[in-house]
Design an enzyme around this catalytic site. Structure first.
Site, mmCIF file in Angstrom:
data_model
loop_
_atom_site.group_PDB
_atom_site.id
_atom_site.type_symbol
_atom_site.label_atom_id
_atom_site.label_comp_id
_atom_site.label_asym_id
_atom_site.label_seq_id
_atom_site.Cartn_x
_atom_site.Cartn_y
_atom_site.Cartn_z
ATOM 1 N N ASP A 15 39.212 59.397 48.809
ATOM 2 C CA ASP A 15 38.483 60.615 48.445
ATOM 3 C C ASP A 15 39.386 61.811 48.735
ATOM 4 O O ASP A 15 40.015 61.865 49.791
ATOM 5 C CB ASP A 15 37.195 60.666 49.282
ATOM 6 C CG ASP A 15 36.385 61.912 49.017
ATOM 7 O OD1 ASP A 15 36.593 62.549 47.961
ATOM 8 O OD2 ASP A 15 35.531 62.248 49.863
ATOM 9 N N ASN B 96 38.177 65.179 47.991
ATOM 10 C CA ASN B 96 37.431 66.449 48.083
ATOM 11 C C ASN B 96 36.228 66.393 49.014
ATOM 12 O O ASN B 96 35.362 67.260 48.976
ATOM 13 C CB ASN B 96 36.998 66.907 46.677
ATOM 14 C CG ASN B 96 36.115 65.873 45.999
ATOM 15 O OD1 ASN B 96 35.792 64.842 46.606
ATOM 16 N ND2 ASN B 96 35.715 66.131 44.772
ATOM 17 N N ASP C 238 38.513 59.309 44.305
ATOM 18 C CA ASP C 238 38.731 59.997 43.033
ATOM 19 C C ASP C 238 40.195 59.887 42.590
ATOM 20 O O ASP C 238 41.036 59.353 43.320
ATOM 21 C CB ASP C 238 38.295 61.473 43.142
ATOM 22 C CG ASP C 238 38.826 62.114 44.420
ATOM 23 O OD1 ASP C 238 40.012 61.884 44.741
ATOM 24 O OD2 ASP C 238 38.067 62.827 45.101
ATOM 25 N N ASP D 18 40.480 49.372 32.544
ATOM 26 C CA ASP D 18 39.417 48.379 32.440
ATOM 27 C C ASP D 18 38.712 48.615 31.101
ATOM 28 O O ASP D 18 38.269 49.735 30.820
ATOM 29 C CB ASP D 18 38.438 48.571 33.602
ATOM 30 C CG ASP D 18 37.884 47.270 34.107
ATOM 31 O OD1 ASP D 18 37.391 46.486 33.266
ATOM 32 O OD2 ASP D 18 37.934 47.026 35.327
ATOM 33 N N ASP E 168 36.802 43.206 30.393
ATOM 34 C CA ASP E 168 35.579 42.782 31.079
ATOM 35 C C ASP E 168 34.808 41.726 30.275
ATOM 36 O O ASP E 168 34.605 41.885 29.073
ATOM 37 C CB ASP E 168 34.710 44.044 31.245
ATOM 38 C CG ASP E 168 33.545 43.867 32.185
ATOM 39 O OD1 ASP E 168 33.775 43.697 33.383
ATOM 40 O OD2 ASP E 168 32.395 43.915 31.703
ATOM 41 N N GLU F 279 38.801 38.949 31.682
ATOM 42 C CA GLU F 279 37.878 38.336 32.641
ATOM 43 C C GLU F 279 36.997 37.407 31.833
ATOM 44 O O GLU F 279 36.316 37.834 30.910
ATOM 45 C CB GLU F 279 37.035 39.397 33.333
ATOM 46 C CG GLU F 279 36.169 38.788 34.419
ATOM 47 C CD GLU F 279 34.863 39.529 34.658
ATOM 48 O OE1 GLU F 279 34.321 39.418 35.751
ATOM 49 O OE2 GLU F 279 34.371 40.219 33.744
ATOM 50 N N HIS G 215 36.745 43.301 42.928
ATOM 51 C CA HIS G 215 35.571 44.087 43.328
ATOM 52 C C HIS G 215 34.261 43.321 43.192
ATOM 53 O O HIS G 215 33.202 43.873 43.487
ATOM 54 C CB HIS G 215 35.526 45.354 42.469
ATOM 55 C CG HIS G 215 35.321 45.035 41.019
ATOM 56 N ND1 HIS G 215 36.284 44.388 40.267
ATOM 57 C CD2 HIS G 215 34.261 45.204 40.197
ATOM 58 C CE1 HIS G 215 35.820 44.205 39.043
ATOM 59 N NE2 HIS G 215 34.604 44.685 38.979
ATOM 60 N N ASP G 216 34.315 42.078 42.732
ATOM 61 C CA ASP G 216 33.096 41.269 42.578
ATOM 62 C C ASP G 216 33.041 40.113 43.576
ATOM 63 O O ASP G 216 32.107 39.320 43.550
ATOM 64 C CB ASP G 216 33.044 40.648 41.169
ATOM 65 C CG ASP G 216 32.874 41.682 40.067
ATOM 66 O OD1 ASP G 216 32.272 42.737 40.328
ATOM 67 O OD2 ASP G 216 33.343 41.423 38.938
HETATM 68 C C1 NOJ Z 1 32.364 42.095 35.360
HETATM 69 C C2 NOJ Z 1 32.697 43.234 36.255
HETATM 70 O O1 NOJ Z 1 33.805 42.890 37.027
HETATM 71 C C3 NOJ Z 1 31.467 43.511 37.053
HETATM 72 O O2 NOJ Z 1 31.712 44.389 38.128
HETATM 73 C C4 NOJ Z 1 30.404 44.022 36.123
HETATM 74 O O3 NOJ Z 1 29.190 44.161 36.817
HETATM 75 C C5 NOJ Z 1 30.168 43.075 34.951
HETATM 76 N N1 NOJ Z 1 31.385 42.549 34.423
HETATM 77 C C6 NOJ Z 1 29.440 43.747 33.831
HETATM 78 O O4 NOJ Z 1 30.255 44.705 33.218
#
Ligand code: NOJ
Length: 538
Positions: free
Chosen positions: A20, A22, A28, A97, A199, A252, A321-322
């Site tokens: 971050d 700010n 950001d 992405d 994605d 993905e 991140h998942d």
């Molecule tokens: C995969 C992404 O990595 C995830 O974070 C997202 O929720 C789903 N696709 C839907 O876009």
């Protein structure tokens, strides 16, 4: 020597949790720019930037309301242009992405499409309900649980959404949609993007909307996973746009098997350059990520061997991140935290393929330490928890499973220093910072010989200088409940990698010269220590 995207290591940034600048508690773009030197120093050549586009954030940016604009929380288009420029000045490329299975319901196309006579009607998948409109058009259930259909009063019809109801699916039977996507690709490539992480790219084409066969979850999948129409789309994007630029794509791919993956990314197919699959992170899981079973190293080796040998080029990753943090998943959060984090770094950087490091992985960040559901933000975790409770799974078990697998494990803010706010923010972070930031943070590690960070740095440099590690064949040699051994062979060189996934010492007879180990040893005596990793030349 391969292509640049085979030579380099990729670093994934989840912008809202990175830096971050700010004080609003949200990472950001200026924050990212301020950390480019650190990223460079790690030895990374490519950044994968999770979505920074305009979005109402129902799914943290994976619900895009304008593909050609920046979420004001993250900055402006001028900031983004500066990021491209500053990254380039340091020899770092950026991939964006690309989220094109769905948009946000707040995208102007969707807003227009709610009107039956609009030219945008066909951009999405609208159908009347069954039983005079009382029931959804089919029996499909989605990735975030529940029906994939949402009724829209204004239209008097339902629209399809495989994910959240705020993420309506685009209709790829309409050629205009693909033309829009091409414009989006060109827009970002012209700005300087070096490619895309695509994605859920193997579910974008729905061949039919017939009822799905019985299934506990994701009913209807057989009508849209890895379809012929999907391949046509990927080929067209490649031919008309991507092939005209020096770029690459990593897809993905949801619930993909090896045969499907080959069709999506073998070079002669001219579709994607590589894919993310999930099998190797689910060897200790039963139903997708949420129900645990015992970890067996041998099973991991089997899965790795299948993919490493099955595809000509892999996307190699242990976190994103998942996913939960890998040290909390296949490593140890306690006594062997640092050593196991380094062992997992050895795994990541000795496999064949382009390695992806997720922010914080390089300092061994762990899963979150929240006491209950109330601290969680993730839409998927919330829905899965609700479903578990509905299925009468006791609250304690449901929470344990969420805690182990929630996507928020990876989304806690980056731990830069011991300062309040962990050097991530001077404000209130959008998601609570892990309480262990005083022990686990970048600043403490980057100067200290022997830290997890330093080991990542060393492994990255080691891979960069070793052709066998980059391009040699992967050969599985041995696996049991706790240990795996594999070789990388090529150009007359024979490297052996041995990894211990347990807190006990194991006897593994091997010979050779130790090149790198996570315990600093220079000779091997046939005993692999707790969570030890060694790379040897045979
Ligand atoms: C995969 C992404 O990595 C995830 O974070 C997202 O929720 C789903 N696709 C839907 O876009």
């Amino acid at each position: 020597m391969g292509k640049w995207w085979q030579e380099e290591v990729v670093y994934q940034i989840y912008p809202r949790s990175f830096q971050d600048s700010n004080g609003d508690g949200i990472g950001d773009i200026p924050g990212i720019i301020s950390r480019l030197d650190e990223i460079k120093a790690l030895g990374v050549g490519i950044i994968w930037l999770s979505p920074v586009y305009k979005s109402p954030d129902a799914d943290n940016g994976y619900d895009i309301s304008d593909y050609m604009d920046i979420n004001p929380k993250f900055g402006t288009m001028a900031d983004m242009e500066r990021l491209f420029k500053e990254a380039k000045a340091r020899g770092i490329r950026i991939i964006m992405d690309l989220v094109i299975n769905h948009t946000s319901d707040e995208h102007k196309w969707f807003q227009e499409s709610r009107d039956k006579d609009s030219p945008y009607r066909d951009y999405y998948i609208w159908r009347p309900g069954r039983m005079g409109g009382k029931l959804p058009p089919n029996n499909w259930t989605g990735f975030f649980m529940g029906s994939t259909w949402e009724y829209d009063e204004k239209s008097g019809e339902y629209y399809l959404h495989l994910f959240d109801k705020k993420q309506p699916d685009l209709n790829y039977h309409n050629p205009k949609v693909l033309n829009e996507v091409k414009e989006i690709l060109r827009f970002w490539l012209d700005k300087g993007a070096a490619g895309f992480r695509c994605d859920v790219i193997n579910v974008i084409y729905k061949t039919s909307l017939k009822d799905g066969k019985p299934a506990v979850a994701i009913r209807g999948l057989e009508h849209y996973k890895s379809q012929e129409g999907n391949h046509r789309i990927l080929k067209e994007l490649r031919k008309d746009v991507l092939s005209k630029y020096d770029c690459f794509t990593v897809g993905e791919t949801v619930m993909v098997d090896l045969d499907e993956a080959k069709l999506l990314c073998e070079p002669e197919r001219e579709e994607l350059d590589m894919v993310f699959y999930f099998d190797h992170l689910e060897v200790d899981r039963r139903v997708a990520r949420y129900v645990p079973k015992k970890f067996k190293a041998k099973k991991l080796l089997e899965v790795l061997a299948k993919w490493q040998r099955g595809l000509s080029w892999n996307a190699v990753y242990l976190e994103n991140h998942d996913q939960p943090r890998i040290v909390s998943h296949y490593g140890d959060e306690g006594k062997y935290w640092a050593r196991s984090a380094k062992m997992l770094a050895t795994l990541l950087l000795t496999l064949k393929g382009t390695p992806y490091i997720y922010q914080g992985q390089e300092i061994g960040m762990t899963n979150f330490d929240y006491p209950d559901m109330s601290s969680l933000d993730d839409v998927e975790s919330k829905n899965v928890y609700k479903l578990m409770r509905k299925l009468q799974i006791p609250a304690k078990t449901a929470w344990d499973w969420i805690r182990m697998s929630s996507r928020d494990n990876a989304r806690t803010p980056m731990q830069w220093s011991q300062e309040e706010g962990a050097g991530f923010t001077t404000g209130t972070p959008w998601l609570p910072i892990n309480g262990n930031y005083k022990e686990i943070n970048y600043q403490d590690q980057h100067e200290v010989n022997g830290s997890v960070y330093r080991f990542y740095q060393r492994m990255i440099a080691f891979r960069a200088g070793n052709e066998t590690l980059k391009y040699g064949e992967f050969v599985p040699l041995f696996g049991d409940d706790d240990t795996i051994v594999y070789a990388r062979e090529g150009g007359g060189e024979h490297l052996v990698v041995a990894l211990n996934f347990s807190p006990e010492q194991k006897e593994i007879p091997l010979e050779g010269e130790v090149l790198i180990s996570n315990t600093g040893r220079s000779e091997y005596d046939g005993k692999l220590g707790p969570y030890e990793s060694i790379v040897m030349r045979h």
